[in-house]
Design an enzyme around this catalytic site. Structure first.
Site, mmCIF file in Angstrom:
data_model
loop_
_atom_site.group_PDB
_atom_site.id
_atom_site.type_symbol
_atom_site.label_atom_id
_atom_site.label_comp_id
_atom_site.label_asym_id
_atom_site.label_seq_id
_atom_site.Cartn_x
_atom_site.Cartn_y
_atom_site.Cartn_z
ATOM 1 N N ASN A 210 6.012 10.164 0.346
ATOM 2 C CA ASN A 210 4.942 9.909 -0.630
ATOM 3 C C ASN A 210 3.728 10.767 -0.313
ATOM 4 O O ASN A 210 3.729 11.537 0.648
ATOM 5 C CB ASN A 210 4.594 8.411 -0.652
ATOM 6 C CG ASN A 210 4.128 7.933 0.703
ATOM 7 O OD1 ASN A 210 3.111 8.382 1.222
ATOM 8 N ND2 ASN A 210 4.876 7.028 1.312
ATOM 9 N N ASP A 279 9.030 1.973 0.541
ATOM 10 C CA ASP A 279 9.530 0.632 0.219
ATOM 11 C C ASP A 279 11.052 0.616 0.131
ATOM 12 O O ASP A 279 11.667 -0.427 0.329
ATOM 13 C CB ASP A 279 8.925 0.160 -1.104
ATOM 14 C CG ASP A 279 7.429 -0.066 -0.975
ATOM 15 O OD1 ASP A 279 7.020 -0.569 0.089
ATOM 16 O OD2 ASP A 279 6.676 0.287 -1.900
ATOM 17 N N LYS A 288 24.857 17.960 4.284
ATOM 18 C CA LYS A 288 24.026 18.321 3.135
ATOM 19 C C LYS A 288 24.787 18.047 1.823
ATOM 20 O O LYS A 288 25.945 18.458 1.677
ATOM 21 C CB LYS A 288 23.675 19.812 3.239
ATOM 22 C CG LYS A 288 22.671 20.235 2.213
ATOM 23 C CD LYS A 288 22.303 21.696 2.387
ATOM 24 C CE LYS A 288 21.497 22.148 1.193
ATOM 25 N NZ LYS A 288 21.374 23.599 1.134
ATOM 26 N N ASP A 305 9.269 -5.076 5.549
ATOM 27 C CA ASP A 305 7.812 -5.040 5.418
ATOM 28 C C ASP A 305 7.196 -5.174 6.816
ATOM 29 O O ASP A 305 7.225 -6.234 7.430
ATOM 30 C CB ASP A 305 7.335 -6.179 4.511
ATOM 31 C CG ASP A 305 5.890 -5.979 4.123
ATOM 32 O OD1 ASP A 305 5.650 -5.311 3.122
ATOM 33 O OD2 ASP A 305 5.003 -6.475 4.846
ATOM 34 N N ILE A 306 6.677 -4.070 7.318
ATOM 35 C CA ILE A 306 6.212 -4.025 8.713
ATOM 36 C C ILE A 306 5.056 -4.992 8.929
ATOM 37 O O ILE A 306 5.053 -5.801 9.860
ATOM 38 C CB ILE A 306 5.772 -2.589 9.093
ATOM 39 C CG1 ILE A 306 6.949 -1.631 8.922
ATOM 40 C CG2 ILE A 306 5.230 -2.547 10.516
ATOM 41 C CD1 ILE A 306 6.619 -0.171 9.114
ATOM 42 N N PHE A 322 -3.531 -2.640 3.621
ATOM 43 C CA PHE A 322 -4.088 -1.827 2.537
ATOM 44 C C PHE A 322 -3.274 -2.067 1.271
ATOM 45 O O PHE A 322 -2.088 -2.394 1.344
ATOM 46 C CB PHE A 322 -4.036 -0.339 2.904
ATOM 47 C CG PHE A 322 -5.212 0.095 3.720
ATOM 48 C CD1 PHE A 322 -6.252 0.788 3.138
ATOM 49 C CD2 PHE A 322 -5.286 -0.213 5.068
ATOM 50 C CE1 PHE A 322 -7.352 1.171 3.876
ATOM 51 C CE2 PHE A 322 -6.382 0.167 5.817
ATOM 52 C CZ PHE A 322 -7.420 0.867 5.216
ATOM 53 N N LYS A 336 -1.048 -9.753 -2.337
ATOM 54 C CA LYS A 336 -0.531 -9.197 -1.077
ATOM 55 C C LYS A 336 -1.164 -9.877 0.124
ATOM 56 O O LYS A 336 -0.512 -10.133 1.131
ATOM 57 C CB LYS A 336 -0.795 -7.696 -1.003
ATOM 58 C CG LYS A 336 0.231 -6.929 -1.790
ATOM 59 C CD LYS A 336 -0.026 -5.453 -1.825
ATOM 60 C CE LYS A 336 0.835 -4.852 -2.922
ATOM 61 N NZ LYS A 336 0.550 -3.483 -3.203
ATOM 62 N N LYS A 340 1.693 -11.547 2.319
ATOM 63 C CA LYS A 340 1.919 -10.914 3.616
ATOM 64 C C LYS A 340 1.163 -11.640 4.723
ATOM 65 O O LYS A 340 1.177 -11.200 5.873
ATOM 66 C CB LYS A 340 1.500 -9.444 3.566
ATOM 67 C CG LYS A 340 2.348 -8.620 2.591
ATOM 68 C CD LYS A 340 1.896 -7.171 2.547
ATOM 69 C CE LYS A 340 2.618 -6.411 1.448
ATOM 70 N NZ LYS A 340 3.391 -5.272 1.952
#
Ligand code: C5P
Length: 400
Positions: A210, A279, A288, A305-306, A322, A336, A340
């Site tokens: 990302n 995610d 390859k 989810d850490i 965050f 969240k 979380k």
């Protein structure tokens, strides 16, 4: 000038293989300008010679309670009064038990009873001994009496086993002690931060990732370090140069990041999860992938989810997350925060040249029962403001 300059530190060394690290500790403290006197238990002298610590501290090592020569040089009550701070490193399981019991059967335990100076202990022992209920109870009691605990660290032990019980590295002990001498608002706090993106390999040459640059996490890590925190930064791949922090750990995938974070989470006071963790991740193809078909479908699996794992630990650190959102910022962030089980969440809009890959940002910060807006600023400035707010909330949560 160092905060240690002219400070009188009484270093107690008890019997354990980690006693050899006391030599490095004395050297570091003396280099920083501290005046160090060493007290050794009888068992400690089996692991390191008093002569070594005498040479490094520049002062006679104290060992006996009833030695007339030692008592005439500086009696044990004067020694207890002399110290600005008593540090015991390593503190063995036996020493912790004797401290808890209020024993005064040797010079070191007597000094600990006779002093008004702050007492800091850095335990070191085999992991089974550390996890024994007796040791745990001793630690809990000592903590409730205001004794400061340093570590222990995790890792390979002298006995060949791996786990918690290693003496905290001398450099980190020194860092943590700065709090006692009033250096920086973050002094003595151990901060774990995740930053940057993760890379999820599709095959040996391709990956999914990302747009996270890691700038915000790195800025937070460096600012906290400058304000005295002991910082461990776990970073996914970024284009940034390694920041000046105590521990810098580079990882690639969400799985690597999970392992590294969990390894360090229990020994941290605070975890800030600023990484943009993937995610979903594919199962990596061993070779390859060839472009033989007109379409290619990748099957992706949800990653762990850490931050959720960290916040559900029994001995969880204060946990800050965050939320990068493209819409409904507050609603998503608050959800969240709850799902979380976070202590605080910093939310920002992303997309359209906002949030990722840019140098400035603005944040909405939420916690249970409160919120604050941090207006647009350069990420280094924003990091400093966010740290101030995080520290405020950390202290608020520890005062209730
Ligand atoms: O659910 P979402 O990814 O939007 O949540 C963002 C927060 O959760 C960030 O603090 C991020 O570091 C953390 N996170 C995580 N592990 C994941 C996904 C997100 O720790 N697998």
């Amino acid at each position: 000038m160092s905060v240690f300059s002219g400070k009188k530190i009484l270093l107690g060394v008890s019997g354990g293989i980690a006693a050899y690290k006391a030599a490095e500790l004395v050297r570091l403290m003396v280099t920083e300008g501290a005046i160090v006197r060493v007290v050794m238990t009888e068992a400690a002298t089996q692991f390191i010679t008093p002569l070594t610590l005498e040479a490094l501290s520049g002062s006679k090592v104290h060992r006996h309670l009833f030695d007339p020569l030692e008592e005439s040089a500086m009696n044990h009550i004067d020694l207890a009064r002399w110290a600005d701070l008593i540090l015991i490193a390593p503190a063995s399981a036996d020493l912790l038990a004797r401290l808890r019991g209020g024993h005064a059967d040797d010079l070191l335990t007597t000094l600990c009873l006779a002093t008004n100076a702050p007492l800091w202990v850095a335990p070191a022992m085999n992991r089974v001994m550390w996890e024994h209920p007796a040791t745990k109870e001793n630690i809990d009691t000592l903590r409730s009496r205001g004794i400061h605990l340093l570590g222990p660290d995790q890792g390979i032990q002298a006995c060949g086993e791996s786990g918690p019980g290693r003496l905290l590295e001398p450099g980190l002990i020194l860092k943590a002690l700065e709090q006692a001498f009033g250096a920086g608002p973050w002094a003595g706090l151990r901060l774990l931060i995740s930053a940057g993106p993760t890379r999820e390999p599709i095959d040996p040459v391709r990956y999914l990732s990302n747009r996270s640059s890691g700038k915000m996490g790195y800025a937070l890590a460096e600012a906290a370090q400058q304000q005295g925190a002991v910082v461990t930064l776990i970073s996914g791949p970024t284009a940034l140069s390694p920041p000046k922090v105590d521990h810098f750990i580079e990882v690639e995938t969400a799985k690597d990041m999970l392992e590294a974070v969990l390894h360090h989470a229990s020994s941290a006071d605070m975890f800030i999860g600023s990484a943009a963790v993937a995610d979903y991740a594919p199962n990596m193809a061993p070779q390859k992938i060839k472009k033989e078909t007109s379409t290619l479908t990748l099957e992706l699996y949800k990653t762990v989810d850490i931050i959720g794992q960290v916040s559900s630990l029994d001995d969880r650190p204060f946990t800050v997350g965050f939320a990068a959102e493209t819409e409904n910022l507050e609603a998503h962030a608050r959800l969240k925060l709850k799902h979380k089980a976070l202590d605080l969440i910093a939310a920002n809009h992303v997309g359209d040249h906002q949030g990722f890959e840019v140098d400035d940002n603005e944040l909405m910060v939420f916690w249970e029962g409160g919120q604050r807006f941090l207006p647009r600023a350069h990420k280094t400035q924003l990091a400093a403001e966010l740290l101030t707010l995080i520290l405020e909330r950390y202290h608020a949560s520890h005062s209730t």
